[in-house]
Design an enzyme around this catalytic site. Structure first.
Site, PDB file in Angstrom:
ATOM      1  CD  GLU A  78       3.408   6.649   2.449  1.00 41.12           C
ATOM      2  OE1 GLU A  78       3.081   5.449   2.263  1.00 41.12           O
ATOM      3  OE2 GLU A  78       4.575   6.985   2.720  1.00 41.12           O
TER       4      GLU A  78
ATOM      5  CD  GLU B 180       6.846   3.616   5.823  1.00 44.52           C
ATOM      6  OE1 GLU B 180       5.844   3.212   6.449  1.00 44.52           O
ATOM      7  OE2 GLU B 180       6.765   4.076   4.664  1.00 44.52           O
TER       8      GLU B 180
ATOM      9  CG  HIS C 218       0.794   2.064   7.936  1.00 41.88           C
ATOM     10  ND1 HIS C 218       1.785   1.534   8.730  1.00 41.88           N
ATOM     11  CD2 HIS C 218       1.425   2.583   6.854  1.00 41.88           C
ATOM     12  CE1 HIS C 218       2.962   1.733   8.148  1.00 41.88           C
ATOM     13  NE2 HIS C 218       2.765   2.367   6.998  1.00 41.88           N
ATOM     14  CD  GLU C 219      -0.444   2.975   3.619  1.00 40.84           C
ATOM     15  OE1 GLU C 219       0.229   3.987   3.349  1.00 40.84           O
ATOM     16  OE2 GLU C 219       0.073   1.864   3.842  1.00 40.84           O
TER      17      GLU C 219
ATOM     18  CB  ALA D 209      -0.897   0.016   1.239  1.00 34.70           C
TER      19      ALA D 209
ATOM     20  CG  HIS E  15       2.452   6.981   5.723  1.00 35.66           C
ATOM     21  ND1 HIS E  15       3.737   7.234   6.144  1.00 35.66           N
ATOM     22  CD2 HIS E  15       2.387   5.636   5.503  1.00 35.66           C
ATOM     23  CE1 HIS E  15       4.414   6.079   6.182  1.00 35.66           C
ATOM     24  NE2 HIS E  15       3.620   5.097   5.807  1.00 35.66           N
TER      25      HIS E  15
HETATM   26  N1  ARG Z   1       5.240   3.730   2.235  1.00 40.58           N
HETATM   27  C1  ARG Z   1       4.568   2.491   1.994  1.00 40.58           C
HETATM   28  C2  ARG Z   1       3.846   2.150   3.275  1.00 40.58           C
HETATM   29  O1  ARG Z   1       4.454   1.885   4.261  1.00 40.58           O
HETATM   30  C3  ARG Z   1       5.488   1.383   1.664  1.00 40.58           C
HETATM   31  C4  ARG Z   1       5.851   1.272   0.266  1.00 40.58           C
HETATM   32  C5  ARG Z   1       6.807   0.158   0.165  1.00 40.58           C
HETATM   33  N2  ARG Z   1       7.072  -0.113  -1.178  1.00 40.58           N
HETATM   34  C6  ARG Z   1       7.199  -1.343  -1.553  1.00 40.58           C
HETATM   35  N3  ARG Z   1       7.399  -1.539  -2.816  1.00 40.58           N
HETATM   36  N4  ARG Z   1       7.110  -2.299  -0.701  1.00 40.58           N
HETATM   37  O2  ARG Z   1       2.657   2.199   3.342  1.00 40.58           O
HETATM   38 ZN    ZN Z   2       4.108   3.136   5.709  1.00 44.14          ZN
END
Ligand code: ARG
Ligand code: ZN
Length: 499
Positions: free
Chosen positions: A294, A340, A317-318, A292, A321
């Site tokens: 953000e 994070e 979580h999102e 996912a 962010h």
């Molecule tokens: N910022 C994103 C989140 O923590 C994570 C993105 C990670 N990207 C990936 N390709 N796994 O929600």
């Molecule tokens: Zn995240």
């Protein structure tokens, strides 16, 4: 809009990190990020992106005109943009300009030198099939689906759909006009300000009028089922669900449609929501996302988060962010804990609100989940390295670091630190060093040991923060928090799709 960092100390740090050569607009030189030295560009600051796009889901042809309104920060006889697609033409301040592409850099040579501190308008026309384009080991941010495509990636995403100064330090507002075959939906960030059907095409106008980093801009085209609404406080809501969700559509809706409530809860801790629109996009299995992200005002979720039923934790979580990463953005990718660590901690806070386990319980379970000899503890979340910016440590140990701060300073100061941080860096960028300074200033405590222990030491700290003194106790093991499974599953998914 590149926002200058607050303190002289921080500024000195930047100077130390940026190699002298990066200052010259050499093709291939980046903005000076220690983890991703080629990313971003120097010599100008983008204030606004205007993107006019046409996408054909059947052939994956993307045709676009991108207008960048920038200001020069030095005299420019050439400059670069991050972009992978085939470019037809470039104009600078109305005049045709020479251009060439190498790697993820588009080099532009204006026909006349642009003086320092002038407005510079760059128009790039392009057309390509983004799914056929790649660069080295970097995972493509263009995810083609059965009925369209989704542009989504971190740290890099714009390369596959618009030319940009692709680094979080350069934030800008966005207008996105996207044209698709009639019947399809086209979704981007912010508010949907217009929609029309002409000559067999549906046209969507999206406006993001608050500064956004480039990786937080997204585009989703497909046969989405859309739920439009307005929150009690008047925010327009636009949620989109892939038709491929099938039996996951229920759990996805049961989670995403609680966004307004989650946001209200988070406003109590983080301060007023910084944007004027809200929503989410849930991708189907055909997008093969696995993660996912953000994206500003409108996060995108892999279907996989809803594979075991509803999951408001990933939404918490999102949405967290939106403050931690979007509103206050990292100054360099090494600062990723500021995104994070706090978004993961927001899942624990949401668990408390839901009555499914306290942050303290989740901290103890998280600490215990990784044995002392696990490689997990060797990655310090304060400096995980370029290959590990999304390592489990950045999330789980990152959340433990936030909890350690809360335990060290107490409820009242903790709350004040979170809010003051958001106020002081509104729509800007900031560093971990600045966060530590602020925490010490507000609490009046020396927190160096706490942060060193949790962010920078490549080994397991002695005990979970706030854990009761261990003794030869007869206490039975604490019951597993009800939210534990879901939160752990979220961790697995965040990392699977990782770099
Ligand atoms: N910022 C994103 C989140 O923590 C994570 C993105 C990670 N990207 C990936 N390709 N796994 O929600
Ligand atoms: Zn995240």
């Amino acid at each position: 809009m590149r926002v200058r960092r607050g303190t002289a100390v921080a500024a000195a740090l930047v100077t130390a990190l940026v190699p002298a050569t990066a200052a010259a607009a050499e093709p291939g030189a980046g903005i000076g990020d220690p983890y991703f030295p080629s990313y971003g560009n120097t010599g100008y600051d983008v204030g606004h992106y205007d993107l006019r796009l046409d996408y054909r889901p059947d052939t994956d042809r993307l045709t676009g005109t991108a207008t960048l309104v920038a200001r020069t920060t030095e005299e420019l006889d050439s400059f670069t943009l991050d972009f992978l697609l085939d470019v037809d033409s470039v104009r600078v301040n109305g005049r045709p300009a020479e251009h060439s592409s190498e790697g993820h850099k588009l080099t532009v040579e204006p026909s006349r030198t642009v003086a320092e501190d002038r407005q510079m308008t760059v128009v790039v026309k392009y057309s390509d099939h983004p799914s056929t384009v790649g660069w080295g080991d970097v995972p493509s941010a263009w995810h083609r689906t059965d009925d369209g495509a989704i542009a989504l990636g971190e740290p890099e995403a714009s390369w596959w759909w618009f030319p940009a100064n692709d680094h979080p330090r350069d934030k800008a507002t966005f207008d996105v006009r996207i044209q698709v075959p009639e019947g399809y939906k086209a979704i981007s960030n912010g508010e949907l300000t217009g929609r029309q059907t002409r000559h067999g095409k549906d046209i969507f106008l999206w406006r993001q009028d608050r500064p956004s980093t480039t990786y937080l801009a997204t585009l989703a085209v497909g046969d989405y089922e859309v739920h439009e609404d307005t929150t009690a406080s008047g925010l327009p809501v636009y949620n989109a669900y892939s038709p491929g969700l099938d039996e996951l559509a229920g759990p996805a809706r049961a989670s995403i449609e609680r966004g307004a409530e989650i946001l209200e809860f988070q406003e109590e801790s983080f301060g007023p929501y910084p944007y004027n629109a809200l929503g989410g996009v849930v991708a189907g299995p055909d997008a093969d996302l696995g993660f996912a992200l953000e994206t500003q005002t409108r996060p995108v979720y892999s279907h996989a988060f809803f594979g075991r039923g509803s999951n408001t934790y990933v939404v918490a979580h999102e949405l967290a962010h939106q403050w931690w990463g979007d509103h206050v953005s990292v100054d360099t990718w090494q600062d990723i804990w500021l995104n994070e660590g706090f978004a993961s901690y927001a899942e624990w806070m949401w668990s408390e609100y839901e009555g499914e386990g306290t942050a303290q319980e989740l901290a103890e379970f998280t600490y215990d989940a990784y044995p002392a000899d696990s490689a997990f503890w060797t990655v310090p979340p304060g400096d995980p390295g370029a290959d590990d910016v999304f390592h489990a440590s950045v999330y789980d140990r990152g959340a433990l670091a936030v909890h350690a701060l809360r335990v060290a300073v107490g409820e009242e100061d903790f709350a004040e630190i979170l809010r003051t941080w958001q106020e002081e860096h509104a729509h800007g960028n900031a560093t971990v060093a600045e966060f530590i300074d602020l925490s010490e200033k507000i609490s009046g405590k020396d927190l160096q040991t706490v942060f060193d222990t949790w962010l920078y030491t490549p080994e397991r700290p002695d005990a979970a923060p706030g854990a009761a003194e261990q003794g030869p106790s007869t206490m039975s093991a604490p019951a597993e928090p009800e939210s534990w499974d879901t939160i752990q599953r979220n961790r697995e998914l965040f990392h699977e799709g990782g770099h």
